[in-house]
Structure formats: C-alpha cells, structure tokens
Scaffold this motif. Sequence first.
Motif, PDB file in Angstrom:
ATOM      1  N   TRP A 172      45.867  46.358  48.239  1.00  0.00           N
ATOM      2  CA  TRP A 172      44.757  45.606  48.837  1.00  0.00           C
ATOM      3  C   TRP A 172      44.395  44.395  47.990  1.00  0.00           C
ATOM      4  O   TRP A 172      44.208  43.287  48.488  1.00  0.00           O
ATOM      5  CB  TRP A 172      43.548  46.533  49.000  1.00  0.00           C
ATOM      6  CG  TRP A 172      42.358  45.872  49.608  1.00  0.00           C
ATOM      7  CD1 TRP A 172      42.209  45.436  50.894  1.00  0.00           C
ATOM      8  CD2 TRP A 172      41.136  45.542  48.939  1.00  0.00           C
ATOM      9  NE1 TRP A 172      40.967  44.879  51.071  1.00  0.00           N
ATOM     10  CE2 TRP A 172      40.285  44.934  49.898  1.00  0.00           C
ATOM     11  CE3 TRP A 172      40.665  45.717  47.635  1.00  0.00           C
ATOM     12  CZ2 TRP A 172      38.997  44.490  49.578  1.00  0.00           C
ATOM     13  CZ3 TRP A 172      39.388  45.279  47.327  1.00  0.00           C
ATOM     14  CH2 TRP A 172      38.568  44.672  48.295  1.00  0.00           C
ATOM     15  N   ARG A 173      44.316  44.598  46.684  1.00  0.00           N
ATOM     16  CA  ARG A 173      44.012  43.502  45.761  1.00  0.00           C
ATOM     17  C   ARG A 173      45.081  42.416  45.837  1.00  0.00           C
ATOM     18  O   ARG A 173      44.786  41.209  45.831  1.00  0.00           O
ATOM     19  CB  ARG A 173      43.907  44.059  44.333  1.00  0.00           C
ATOM     20  CG  ARG A 173      43.600  43.033  43.243  1.00  0.00           C
ATOM     21  CD  ARG A 173      43.370  43.748  41.911  1.00  0.00           C
ATOM     22  NE  ARG A 173      42.158  44.521  41.990  1.00  0.00           N
ATOM     23  CZ  ARG A 173      41.017  44.218  41.331  1.00  0.00           C
ATOM     24  NH1 ARG A 173      40.988  43.185  40.508  1.00  0.00           N
ATOM     25  NH2 ARG A 173      39.945  44.951  41.477  1.00  0.00           N
TER      26      ARG A 173
ATOM     27  N   PHE B  55      31.782  41.189  37.460  1.00  0.00           N
ATOM     28  CA  PHE B  55      30.607  41.613  36.708  1.00  0.00           C
ATOM     29  C   PHE B  55      30.840  41.617  35.199  1.00  0.00           C
ATOM     30  O   PHE B  55      29.932  41.357  34.424  1.00  0.00           O
ATOM     31  CB  PHE B  55      30.195  43.027  37.133  1.00  0.00           C
ATOM     32  CG  PHE B  55      29.871  43.161  38.592  1.00  0.00           C
ATOM     33  CD1 PHE B  55      28.881  42.386  39.173  1.00  0.00           C
ATOM     34  CD2 PHE B  55      30.562  44.051  39.398  1.00  0.00           C
ATOM     35  CE1 PHE B  55      28.580  42.511  40.524  1.00  0.00           C
ATOM     36  CE2 PHE B  55      30.265  44.188  40.739  1.00  0.00           C
ATOM     37  CZ  PHE B  55      29.274  43.410  41.318  1.00  0.00           C
ATOM     38  N   VAL B  56      32.057  41.944  34.801  1.00  0.00           N
ATOM     39  CA  VAL B  56      32.356  42.038  33.375  1.00  0.00           C
ATOM     40  C   VAL B  56      32.243  40.675  32.704  1.00  0.00           C
ATOM     41  O   VAL B  56      31.855  40.564  31.551  1.00  0.00           O
ATOM     42  CB  VAL B  56      33.777  42.595  33.151  1.00  0.00           C
ATOM     43  CG1 VAL B  56      34.009  42.902  31.682  1.00  0.00           C
ATOM     44  CG2 VAL B  56      34.033  43.821  34.009  1.00  0.00           C
TER      45      VAL B  56
ATOM     46  N   GLU C 275      40.328  50.422  46.850  1.00  0.00           N
ATOM     47  CA  GLU C 275      41.239  50.614  45.727  1.00  0.00           C
ATOM     48  C   GLU C 275      40.781  51.610  44.670  1.00  0.00           C
ATOM     49  O   GLU C 275      41.572  51.940  43.775  1.00  0.00           O
ATOM     50  CB  GLU C 275      41.605  49.270  45.078  1.00  0.00           C
ATOM     51  CG  GLU C 275      40.426  48.444  44.593  1.00  0.00           C
ATOM     52  CD  GLU C 275      40.883  47.082  44.032  1.00  0.00           C
ATOM     53  OE1 GLU C 275      42.086  46.760  44.053  1.00  0.00           O
ATOM     54  OE2 GLU C 275      40.012  46.335  43.557  1.00  0.00           O
TER      55      GLU C 275
ATOM     56  N   HIS D 179      26.509  34.715  45.179  1.00  0.00           N
ATOM     57  CA  HIS D 179      27.528  35.352  46.019  1.00  0.00           C
ATOM     58  C   HIS D 179      27.026  35.818  47.382  1.00  0.00           C
ATOM     59  O   HIS D 179      27.816  36.312  48.174  1.00  0.00           O
ATOM     60  CB  HIS D 179      28.108  36.572  45.277  1.00  0.00           C
ATOM     61  CG  HIS D 179      27.143  37.710  45.199  1.00  0.00           C
ATOM     62  ND1 HIS D 179      26.126  37.761  44.292  1.00  0.00           N
ATOM     63  CD2 HIS D 179      27.001  38.838  45.943  1.00  0.00           C
ATOM     64  CE1 HIS D 179      25.414  38.847  44.456  1.00  0.00           C
ATOM     65  NE2 HIS D 179      25.913  39.529  45.450  1.00  0.00           N
TER      66      HIS D 179
ATOM     67  N   TRP E 156      32.181  41.002  48.787  1.00  0.00           N
ATOM     68  CA  TRP E 156      32.378  39.834  47.924  1.00  0.00           C
ATOM     69  C   TRP E 156      33.555  38.988  48.409  1.00  0.00           C
ATOM     70  O   TRP E 156      33.533  37.763  48.309  1.00  0.00           O
ATOM     71  CB  TRP E 156      32.578  40.267  46.461  1.00  0.00           C
ATOM     72  CG  TRP E 156      31.296  40.644  45.790  1.00  0.00           C
ATOM     73  CD1 TRP E 156      30.463  41.682  46.123  1.00  0.00           C
ATOM     74  CD2 TRP E 156      30.664  39.981  44.689  1.00  0.00           C
ATOM     75  NE1 TRP E 156      29.374  41.691  45.284  1.00  0.00           N
ATOM     76  CE2 TRP E 156      29.469  40.679  44.395  1.00  0.00           C
ATOM     77  CE3 TRP E 156      31.008  38.875  43.905  1.00  0.00           C
ATOM     78  CZ2 TRP E 156      28.601  40.282  43.358  1.00  0.00           C
ATOM     79  CZ3 TRP E 156      30.146  38.490  42.872  1.00  0.00           C
ATOM     80  CH2 TRP E 156      28.969  39.186  42.602  1.00  0.00           C
TER      81      TRP E 156
ATOM     82  N   ALA F 128      36.055  48.941  44.390  1.00  0.00           N
ATOM     83  CA  ALA F 128      36.105  48.746  45.843  1.00  0.00           C
ATOM     84  C   ALA F 128      36.582  50.008  46.555  1.00  0.00           C
ATOM     85  O   ALA F 128      37.435  50.745  46.055  1.00  0.00           O
ATOM     86  CB  ALA F 128      37.033  47.574  46.181  1.00  0.00           C
TER      87      ALA F 128
ATOM     88  N   MET G 253      29.020  47.023  31.410  1.00  0.00           N
ATOM     89  CA  MET G 253      30.423  46.652  31.621  1.00  0.00           C
ATOM     90  C   MET G 253      31.008  45.853  30.471  1.00  0.00           C
ATOM     91  O   MET G 253      32.114  46.121  30.014  1.00  0.00           O
ATOM     92  CB  MET G 253      30.562  45.872  32.922  1.00  0.00           C
ATOM     93  CG  MET G 253      30.441  46.767  34.137  1.00  0.00           C
ATOM     94  SD  MET G 253      31.046  45.893  35.596  1.00  0.00           S
ATOM     95  CE  MET G 253      30.676  47.114  36.858  1.00  0.00           C
TER      96      MET G 253
ATOM     97  N   THR H  38      36.192  42.236  39.908  1.00  0.00           N
ATOM     98  CA  THR H  38      35.509  43.427  40.447  1.00  0.00           C
ATOM     99  C   THR H  38      35.175  43.232  41.932  1.00  0.00           C
ATOM    100  O   THR H  38      34.073  43.518  42.380  1.00  0.00           O
ATOM    101  CB  THR H  38      34.216  43.746  39.660  1.00  0.00           C
ATOM    102  OG1 THR H  38      33.385  42.580  39.650  1.00  0.00           O
ATOM    103  CG2 THR H  38      34.524  44.154  38.234  1.00  0.00           C
ATOM    104  N   LEU H  39      36.151  42.786  42.645  1.00  0.00           N
ATOM    105  CA  LEU H  39      35.960  42.489  44.075  1.00  0.00           C
ATOM    106  C   LEU H  39      35.642  43.735  44.885  1.00  0.00           C
ATOM    107  O   LEU H  39      35.991  44.847  44.526  1.00  0.00           O
ATOM    108  CB  LEU H  39      37.194  41.800  44.630  1.00  0.00           C
ATOM    109  CG  LEU H  39      38.392  42.644  45.102  1.00  0.00           C
ATOM    110  CD1 LEU H  39      39.445  41.743  45.672  1.00  0.00           C
ATOM    111  CD2 LEU H  39      38.956  43.466  43.942  1.00  0.00           C
ATOM    112  N   ASP H  40      34.939  43.535  46.007  1.00  0.00           N
ATOM    113  CA  ASP H  40      34.919  44.510  47.095  1.00  0.00           C
ATOM    114  C   ASP H  40      34.875  43.711  48.393  1.00  0.00           C
ATOM    115  O   ASP H  40      34.863  42.473  48.359  1.00  0.00           O
ATOM    116  CB  ASP H  40      33.780  45.528  46.960  1.00  0.00           C
ATOM    117  CG  ASP H  40      32.401  44.911  47.047  1.00  0.00           C
ATOM    118  OD1 ASP H  40      32.228  43.859  47.689  1.00  0.00           O
ATOM    119  OD2 ASP H  40      31.465  45.482  46.468  1.00  0.00           O
ATOM    120  N   ALA H  41      34.892  44.395  49.497  1.00  0.00           N
ATOM    121  CA  ALA H  41      35.073  43.680  50.768  1.00  0.00           C
ATOM    122  C   ALA H  41      33.956  42.663  51.017  1.00  0.00           C
ATOM    123  O   ALA H  41      34.201  41.564  51.550  1.00  0.00           O
ATOM    124  CB  ALA H  41      35.148  44.678  51.923  1.00  0.00           C
TER     125      ALA H  41
END
Lengths: 292, 292, 292
Positions: C105-106, C28-29, B53, C49, C75, B50, B31, C70-73
């Motif tokens: 969503w973000r 992550f980046v 999105e 996390h 996290w 995600a 990344m 780099t979110l997801d649900a």
Amino acid sequence: MAVTPAAIAAAVDAVRARSPLVHCITNFVSMDLAANTLLAAGASPAMIHAAEEAAPFAAIAGALYVNIGTLDATWVASMEAAVASAKAAGVPWVLDPVGVGATPWRTAVAARLAASGPAAIRANPSEVLTLAAAVGAAAGAGGGGKGVDSTHGSDEAVAAAARLAAATGAVVVVTGATDYVVGPAAAAAAVGVTGGVPLLQKVTATGCSLSGLVAAFLAAAPATEEGRITAAAAACAMFAAAAEAAARGPDGGAPATPVGPGTLRVRLLDELHALGGADVAKVVRLSTVPRP
Amino acid sequence: MAVTPAAIAAAVDAVRARSPLVHCITNFVSMDLAANTLLAAGASPAMIHAAEEAAPFAAIAGALYVNIGTLDATWVASMEAAVASAKAAGVPWVLDPVGVGATPWRTAVAARLAASGPAAIRANPSEVLTLAAAVGAAAGAGGGGKGVDSTHGSDEAVAAAARLAAATGAVVVVTGATDYVVGPAAAAAAVGVTGGVPLLQKVTATGCSLSGLVAAFLAAAPATEEGRITAAAAACAMFAAAAEAAARGPDGGAPATPVGPGTLRVRLLDELHALGGADVAKVVRLSTVPRP
Amino acid sequence: MAVTPAAIAAAVDAVRARSPLVHCITNFVSMDLAANTLLAAGASPAMIHAAEEAAPFAAIAGALYVNIGTLDATWVASMEAAVASAKAAGVPWVLDPVGVGATPWRTAVAARLAASGPAAIRANPSEVLTLAAAVGAAAGAGGGGKGVDSTHGSDEAVAAAARLAAATGAVVVVTGATDYVVGPAAAAAAVGVTGGVPLLQKVTATGCSLSGLVAAFLAAAPATEEGRITAAAAACAMFAAAAEAAARGPDGGAPATPVGPGTLRVRLLDELHALGGADVAKVVRLSTVPRP
C-alpha cells in the motif's frame, strides 16, 4: 490591580507546590516541548484527544490547554467537547489560536473557540489582530501573518488584545519583545512583561509551550480576573527569565560562541527546572500600559 | 533462573549486532525520543500505524511496540490488527499502558490489549496497580496515578506486577528507583535493576522510550520466559546506566551545575550510543526479590 | 549546467533573504526537527494537514513538502489535495517517500505521488531503488531496505535516480556519504555533494529534515531544471556543512569525547543557524558524475 514581583514569585512557587495536572490538546509539532516545559516548571502534563475521553478527562484536570496548530475536524470536535466539559466543571482553559488567518476554516474554528469562554488566550501579535477581527472585536481588517509566524510587533497588537479580551471575557496575552497581558475589564491597564530573547522565534513551539505554561499557572491561581492576569504574567515572566538565562550559556556569562537555537531549546528546559519564584521575581521587568 | 551481568552484556551486544527492526505504534509525544533511543541503542525503528499496513508490517518486524499514550479509536484498531498479526507471525510485542485509569475507556482498551498476549508489559507503578485490577489480577481497587504520572513507588507494585504477569502471560516490568522484572511462572522471583536518576521523571517519554527498548531487546532474545526476563532486565540496565552517565555531565564527574532535564535528554542519547555490553555489565546493580 | 560554489552560496543566502513559507505535510516523528531545521536555515515552516485547508494553504505557500513517513488514508487524501493545489498555483513541491517498499500500500501511494509532478524527490538509496521500480523506471526488482532505513550506498542508486528523474520530471536527490542530485534531462550528468557525517543515520528524521530544506530552497530558486538542481545541491551542501561543524563540537576542534547522536542533533540546528552562503561555499565538495 498591580501585578508585583512578589505576586509573581508566589505564582511560580504555587505551580511547583501543587503540580497541577494540565490536559493538553495541542499540535503535533509542539507536544514534546510543551510536555517538557510543563514538567520542568513543576506541572504534570497529559496529552489526550480521543472522542471517548477528551470530555471526561478535562473535567478532572487542573486546567485544559487547547492549541489549534495541526487541527483537523476530528480534533476540533474533541477540543469542543473538552472545552464544554471543562466549563461545566469549572476548570480553566487556555486557547492558542496558532496560525489563525491562514485559511478561512481555521479562522472560523479559532473564532468559535474564542467565543466559548477561555480563561486566557495566548497568541502572537498577528494572531491577536486576526482573531480580534474575526470575533468582531476590532474595527480593522485583520492581522496578516505568514503561516504561523507573526509579521507584527506586540506593541501593535495591545489595542486589539484589549478588545479581544472585552469581547471574549478572556485574559489575553500577546507575546513579543514585551509580552502584554490584558483582561476584559473596561478600565484596566495592560501589564507588560519585558524579556526573553529574539532567538526564541527560531525555535519551534516555544509560543505553544508558553501557552501550556499559562494553563498550568491558571490551575494554581484564583479564577478572578486579577488572579488570571497575575498567573498569565507570571508564566510569561518565568519563561522569559529561563530564556535569558539559557541564552547566557551554561556558565552564565557571555558565551564565546553565541548560543544557537538547538542549544537554546535544551537549556531553556534546564533553566525552567532550576528557577524558583524568588529567582523570577529578581529579574522580572514589569510595566503598566494604559488601556489603548 | 538468575539474570547475570554477563547475560546482560550479551543482550546489549545482541541488539547492536542484529539491529532489529522495531515496529512502533506509539504516542505522538514520544515518537521522536523513542526513535532516537532505539537508533542510539543499535535498533532500527519504524513508526507505522495505517489500517492498510499495520498488520502486514508487524508480521515482518523483529518486534512490535504498542503504546496507548495518545490513542484514539482509529489507532486502537490498528494496534489490535498489528497485535493479531504479530502473534500469528511469532513476533514478540510489548505493551505500554500509558495513563491507564485516566478514563474508563482507556482502562478498557489497556485491559483488552493486556489480555492479547504481550511478551512484555512495561509501566509505572500506578499503571501496574491499575492494570492488574482491570484484568482481574488484583484484589485491590486500582492504582490512582495523576494523568500519566505515577503516585506510587515501584516497591508498592511488585505484587501487582507478579499477578499481572500470571494473568496475562507477559513479563511485567515496573519501573522506578528500582525497576522490577517479573515473569508469569508461579514460583519465580522478581529481578530488581537499581539505577537511573530521579530527574528522568522530568523528561517526557523516557518511560515510553524504555518500553520501546524492551521491544528491541525481545527481538534479539529467545522467546522463553527466561529469555524475555533477561532481555527486559538488560534494557532496564542499559537505560539506567545511560541515564546515570548522562547525569554526570560530559566530563563524567560531578558537574559544577547539576544537569537539567533538557541536557539530560540529550546526553541520555549520547550515552546510550556509547554503551557496549561490557560497560553496562560493569555498573548494573541486580537483586532478587522473592515473589510477593 | 555546472553547479558552482558561488551558485550554492547565492542559494543559501536567498533562503535567508526571502524566508519562504514552507507548507509541510510530514510524519509525526519528523515534525519537531523539520520545523527547527527550516527555522534555523531562515525559512518559515507551517504544518497543516486538515482536509479543509491543505489545498488552499498549499496555493499560498512558497513550497509544499510531502512526506509519507506516518501516512494513513486521511493524510494521503490531504497530500493529494495539496499537491493538486500546489501544481495549479505553480508552487513547487517535494516528495520524501519514506519507507517505500515496506508494504504494498505504501509503495502504491508513493508511486502515485511520484507520478504527480514533484519538483524534487529526496530519498535514501533503498527508497530510490524501490520507487524507481514502482514507477516502472527501473529494470530491476526494487531496493530492499529495512523499514525506513537504507541497506544500500548512494553510489548504487545513481542510475535508478536518473531513471526516476526521467520518468517523473523531478530532480531526484539520493543521499548518503555523497549526495547525488540528478535532473530529468536525458544527457545531463549528476551532481555529487560529498559531506556530512555517518552519525546522522543515528538521529531520526535528519533525512526528512533535509527534504524539507530542499523545499525551502526550491521556493527561493528559479523553476528551471538548472535552478532546481542548484537549489537541491545547495540544500544538501548546507546540511552537510552544518553536520560536519556540529560533529566537531562547540570548540570546532576534535572533541575529547566524540559527539554523540543527542548532541549532534542539537548542534546541527546551531550550525544551520550560523551558516551563511559564503561559509557553505568554502567547504562544499562538488563533483560531476556522468549519467549512468
């Protein structure tokens, strides 16, 4: 069981000659540097963690490296599946218990992994003190630490490392100004490898990368206790030699401006790539420490 | 359909002029370097995975880049949703099938993605050989490889690349000492781009970063087969030119100490940032290879 | 409430003296650069996390840093648990709403976090404009932006930053050629910190890293509005001073070849590590901007 400069040279050259495939299940922070460290030293890293492939891939790797830095429950399941598979296939594996002690859950995960037969454990002094207590191998109350950083010197953790080794069967590497390598055999002394530079502590994931390097060295070494101790000491010696050369700057002298942590990280990889076994043997500083 | 230095210069300059938004769903190891590669070349990367999105974002990007390096089932679902959305919106997407062949599950995921209409596939020779076999495009038994590293030269994979292109409709880029770019049209020759430096193989995620760069070039190019081939060849040419300049060191000459992998990675980004289309056109070494 | 060079010097030195533990839940980046930035400035970062430990660890940290890149649900759930725990324990936390506006969503996640009592918010101008609109703090229609990159100058976002601060209680930092720091108090002016180099925009995660640095400075500062503003301005000043020194090259002059983005990233860490409070105070360019 003496670790000699000649044995270290042979171990360094064996990694380059065999280019072992190292299966890494490691934390997000360390992936880039750990992969580049392994490539620079001549190994072939692959980061694979999916439930569907962690176990089968571990069985075909030269070594498995498990690091709990940014663990979560899903990753722990993959680590445990990979470990079981590696053991069944006779593949050596290394545990880096990053930040053990930071939370009770992390401590429990690290203790469970430590009890699952790693060939080696590499950790900082606070982590060794905490993990030894967690597996019931130490009389004391654990190691403190601040998040993932150590609050102890490596000298303070040799006794705990020896007890951790005896309790788990692993060769334990506790790193600091001097790195100490100690095996499970009751009577054996610890091997000291003095070197490196303090500035490494200001570069994230250098400890994680050294742990990965230990895995590469195990892949190219005999599985005996002596073989594992020599492999681990050689990985420490190679990393220390590279760090010292990196800190001297590109001209190899005393640089006008001291090398900072950004430059140290870059040049560490350059120097790892340039080092042969004879180079490492020439500068390694070994010592023998009576088992505490 | 000849790819010319002038066409390559125009492609490099188009990326800087348009600064395309590149939606990356890529592996954790790559990344940082992939994002910095895209920024250095003038594109605008965004890493978004995600479930909520991935699909809507792919539809508004200039290109989508999918890399399976550190895949798991959750990420695969996001990749497939993003791919479907990109296709519906006419957004080109690039597949990098990292480590295909390492496990049966990974091979199945890569084959399914390859069959989902990528505009381009970028891979190393072993991966191309394996993926071509997996999609039924090759008579042979697959490509071997060691984890994520290739055990073949790019010359050995041109025929498989041509079959993979024909089977998937993608422009296929197989990288090595010479990078080969080949489209699906049955009669077309492959374009060779010779350059780069072998030391790139000792820097993790350089192949992944080149794949991301191919996506950026596709975003700024016509969607025709000729447009895609030129875009992919131009990305290879820019990356190779930057690597060669990086290896010459900051003074542009033969450095007293050869550039190591840590320094190469840093300077690669410096040189990518400095290159204009005319610079790349001046050094590119193109060749035409009859379709095998 | 004037922020002075002397106050900035004291803030820089306080971070080195106290070495605060900064709990990071970041993308992550950015993990590698953010961790190295914090280490170089004297703080102690830990990336954690997991659902099992995000909350308990936040309670014992010096500060918490939440970044949605780099979110997801999964996290997001950990971020919210960590935030609740930090607030209950009186631990300050910083929000970096990366790419807010990229998807609905973000935007909703960012708005919910912004309404959860961050001590500070650090963002680029487009993100501030979008987030202010999302929390109902702006009359306008939001900020645009392209993925995670800004399409506005920081001057354009000061008014929105002031409204966002008033609506959330956070000190808001909007970064650009001049960084503006503005608190929630209705009558207070904004503090301008001019510096840095445009090339930072070609290095991924520099904004994310500055956000993490703001968290470290908050950990070592009084929790008052004045304390938070000074801390945030000092983090900006230190980062800008390091970037300017980095761009001057290792000799500190005008380098023959301009420093590229790869080298800038490396030298940024070297310079962050070398800077003391007095060094930053000597070069900081402060201004006061009437609240729009």
